[in-house]
Design a protein around this motif. Structure first.
Motif, PDB file in Angstrom:
ATOM      1  N   ILE A  44     -48.068 -47.504 -19.018  1.00 60.59           N
ATOM      2  CA  ILE A  44     -47.891 -47.348 -20.456  1.00 60.59           C
ATOM      3  C   ILE A  44     -48.711 -48.380 -21.216  1.00 60.59           C
ATOM      4  N   THR A  53     -42.296 -43.134 -25.198  1.00 56.77           N
ATOM      5  CA  THR A  53     -43.127 -43.378 -24.020  1.00 56.77           C
ATOM      6  C   THR A  53     -42.370 -42.912 -22.791  1.00 56.77           C
ATOM      7  N   CYS A 113     -47.707 -41.874 -23.830  1.00 58.22           N
ATOM      8  CA  CYS A 113     -47.334 -42.802 -24.891  1.00 58.22           C
ATOM      9  C   CYS A 113     -47.905 -42.291 -26.201  1.00 58.22           C
TER      10      CYS A 113
END
Length: 209
Positions: free
Chosen positions: A105, A94, A182
């Protein structure tokens, strides 16, 4: 004169009358055509032309019709590229580059943003993949803020080195319009979901400074 002869005579008389009528109609049509065959210029000699107006009438293009070429999304001189890199770096699962990184995220992983487009980069070279990514980012920005990129896990690469995966994620980390990415599917590192900057809407009525 018996009945048969009389019938024959009546039939012959009818035929002659029909023939005479047809000849008369043909002669009438011929005279009408001759009367209509008049010089057009003679009829129009006293007609004055209309004064030209300010309306623009485009000239007729008589050149051969050519297929319209597709307009490229971006000028090639403005494509964003990253080098292959001469050193190994850890590519994170991520990434976020602004102050709302953790929240961005989490929202990406939770599917908070609508995925407006996706692209599969399997089979592309590194240079081709970067060209596609440039166009893909612009495509996503015009429709929203979120997209998905499939780059593969790299298991089929030489030495099992994830070349395309590393390139794509380095490219995303460096691109100025990419805010975060992500892995959208747990246990699958072959794709990333991205968050990009919102495209500023230009006010057509705003005055230029």
């Amino acid at each position: 004169m018996n009945f048969a002869e009389k019938l024959k005579a009546l039939h012959q008389e009818a035929k002659e009358k029909t023939r005479a009528r047809e000849l008369a109609e043909a002669e009438a049509k011929k005279r009408a055509a001759e009367q209509a065959d008049v010089n057009f210029a003679d009829l129009m000699h006293d007609v004055k032309p209309i004064k030209p107006s300010n309306q623009y009438i485009a000239p007729i293009d008589k050149s051969p019709i050519k297929p319209r070429q597709q307009k490229p999304e971006l000028d090639e001189d403005h494509f964003f590229y990253v080098g292959e890199g001469g050193f190994q770096m850890e590519i994170p699962d991520t990434f976020s580059k602004n102050g709302q990184g953790a929240n961005d995220i989490k929202r990406l992983q939770a599917g908070h943003y609508e995925v407006v487009a996706d692209v599969d980069l399997h089979g592309y070279t590194q240079e081709e993949a970067q060209q596609v990514l440039n166009e893909f980012i612009e495509f996503v920005k015009r429709r929203g803020v979120c997209g998905e990129i499939v780059h593969g896990s790299g298991l089929g690469s030489s030495g099992y080195t994830p070349v395309l995966k590393s390139l794509v994620r380095r490219w995303l980390m460096a691109h100025p319009d990419v805010l975060a990415y992500c892995e959208p599917h747990k246990g699958n590192d072959g794709a990333v979901r991205i968050l990009v900057k919102r495209q500023r809407k230009i006010d057509p009525f705003a005055e230029e400074k």
